[in-house]
Design an enzyme around this catalytic site. Structure first.
Site, PDB file in Angstrom:
ATOM      1  N   HIS A  85     -10.354  97.178 -31.143  1.00  0.00           N
ATOM      2  CA  HIS A  85      -9.778  98.324 -30.431  1.00  0.00           C
ATOM      3  C   HIS A  85     -10.179  99.654 -31.062  1.00  0.00           C
ATOM      4  CE1 HIS A  85      -7.496  99.998 -27.324  1.00  0.00           C
ATOM      5  NE2 HIS A  85      -6.358  99.325 -27.431  1.00  0.00           N
ATOM      6  N   ASP A 124     -12.063 100.743 -25.921  1.00  0.00           N
ATOM      7  CA  ASP A 124     -10.781 101.026 -25.285  1.00  0.00           C
ATOM      8  C   ASP A 124     -10.384  99.867 -24.374  1.00  0.00           C
ATOM      9  OD1 ASP A 124     -10.631 103.499 -26.502  1.00  0.00           O
ATOM     10  OD2 ASP A 124     -11.650 104.523 -24.854  1.00  0.00           O
TER      11      ASP A 124
END
Length: 412
Positions: A383, A387
């Site tokens: 992450h 995204d």
């Protein structure tokens, strides 16, 4: 006198361990005969004879750590060794040791060998290899071969002798027998330890998240059923599901470059090529051979290369260049029956796709219930780099391409 040296390791490999010698001092060998095996963090490397001659001295023993190009043995080209005590090495079969003087599991010791020597030395190469991998001393195993000798089958599922004080070569108990309850202590191989450390590091050092989706496999299964015979006849290789997933992943990587990127410190490295690793389970542990430039490969090329690399993985013949440099990984737990999982990243890559078992499930289609062959897909991603929106769109792209394979052909 010539020197036998360890292979030159790449920068990513610091050292290796000698796991087996297939010859003994004074043994005559032929050019390219297998002399020794060296296990590194990634692969097992073979050391072969540079010419016909005799191995005059073994410098590094089993379990010794060696670095790149270290001297491991001395060799005299053109010399003749003792063929009575050291049979020539068959390149397709591990050579029996000089002391053993036998050719098969459960064979009899030669004339003149003492009982003590026979008990210690009368083991086939297959038994010695199994003992090395399991950490169990064959002397502690109940043998079913002739004369009570231990065979390869015995080592595969060892029944220990009743003495509960049995120790391994390191002095630690390897097993304890209490009625029908047994325990066995097996040391981890270098490869297994490396995989364990990398997986632990990936879970601790990345912001790993997993998103899921499901794909209707019926269109792909129908296409495969229709064309598999023609495909195999023309290309000489079977048409599987992995090739289309590789091609679908490649197209999705083109559309979402961040998923094909990697992190190097505080830098993001966007790769302009597509090297997809395919996770393979082997006897030595999990390995990930890499398909290079998958955007330039046909489905037949992908199927052929996967078959080639999979065979090498099972035989322990993968080279270091075949296991490094991937930009994305696909893991298919479905071949073992896994319904759903969260695959762990393969650093420095930032994403991995998990495929799973195909099961018939009731699905709502145009207001009606239909039974369809469905597969859960999982995308684990870092992450910090990717995204959630990109991850979901990437996975949906793969789903759409698999559910409508014509989109790949039409570049849609």
């Amino acid at each position: 006198m010539a020197e036998i040296k360890a292979p030159v390791f790449p920068e990513s490999v610091a050292d290796g361990t000698i796991v087996e010698w297939h010859v003994t001092e004074g043994q005559q060998v032929n050019r390219d005969d297998l002399l020794a095996e060296i296990e590194t963090d990634k692969v097992v490397l073979e050391v072969v004879a540079p010419d016909d001659g005799v191995v005059t001295k073994i410098v590094k023993q089993v379990d010794d750590t060696v670095e790149s190009a270290d001297l491991i043995a001395e060799f005299e080209a053109g010399a003749s060794g003792s063929t009575d005590d050291a049979p020539a090495v068959d390149p397709d079969q591990p050579a029996a040791p000089v002391q053993a003087k036998q050719a098969a599991d459960g064979g009899e010791p030669t004339q003149g060998a003492s009982a003590a020597e026979a008990d210690h030395k009368d083991q086939s190469p297959a038994v010695r290899k199994a003992a090395k991998e399991s950490g169990v001393d064959p002397k502690n195993v109940e043998g079913t071969g002739r004369g009570g000798r231990v065979t390869k089958t015995d080592m595969a599922s060892p029944t220990l002798k009743a003495d509960s004080s049995i120790k391994s070569d390191s002095g630690r108990p390897v097993a304890e027998s209490v009625g029908e309850r047994t325990e066995k202590r097996v040391p981890m191989t270098r490869l297994r330890k490396t995989v364990a450390n990398r997986l632990l590091s990936a879970s601790q050092d990345t912001a790993m998240l997993t998103t899921f989706n499901e794909v209707n496999m019926k269109p792909l299964m129908d296409m495969r059923a229709k064309y598999k015979e023609q495909f195999e006849k023309r290309h000489g290789v079977r048409l599987g599901f992995m090739s289309l997933f590789v091609k679908a992943a490649t197209e999705a990587l083109k559309r979402f470059p961040a998923v094909n990127a990697s992190l190097d410190g505080d830098d993001i490295v966007y790769h302009g090529f597509y090297d997809i690793g395919v996770a393979v389970s082997s006897d030595r542990g999990l390995v990930v051979p890499v398909l290079r430039d998958t955007d330039r490969m046909s489905m037949a090329d992908v199927e052929s290369k996967i078959r080639e690399l999979g065979g090498k993985a099972q035989d322990g013949k993968l080279g270091l260049d075949e296991m490094t440099g991937g930009t994305f990984t696909i893991s298919n737990g479905g071949v073992f029956g896994s319904l759903m999982s969260t695959p762990i990243l393969n650093p420095p890559q930032t994403a991995i796709l998990g495929m799973h078992a195909i099961n018939d499930r009731p699905m709502a289609v145009n207001g009606r219930v239909e039974i369809l062959p469905m597969m859960y897909l999982a995308l684990s991603y870092d992450h910090r780099m990717i995204d959630g929106k990109e991850a979901v769109q990437f996975l949906v792209t793969i789903k759409e391409l698999v559910e409508d394979p014509a989109m790949l052909l039409l570049d849609l």
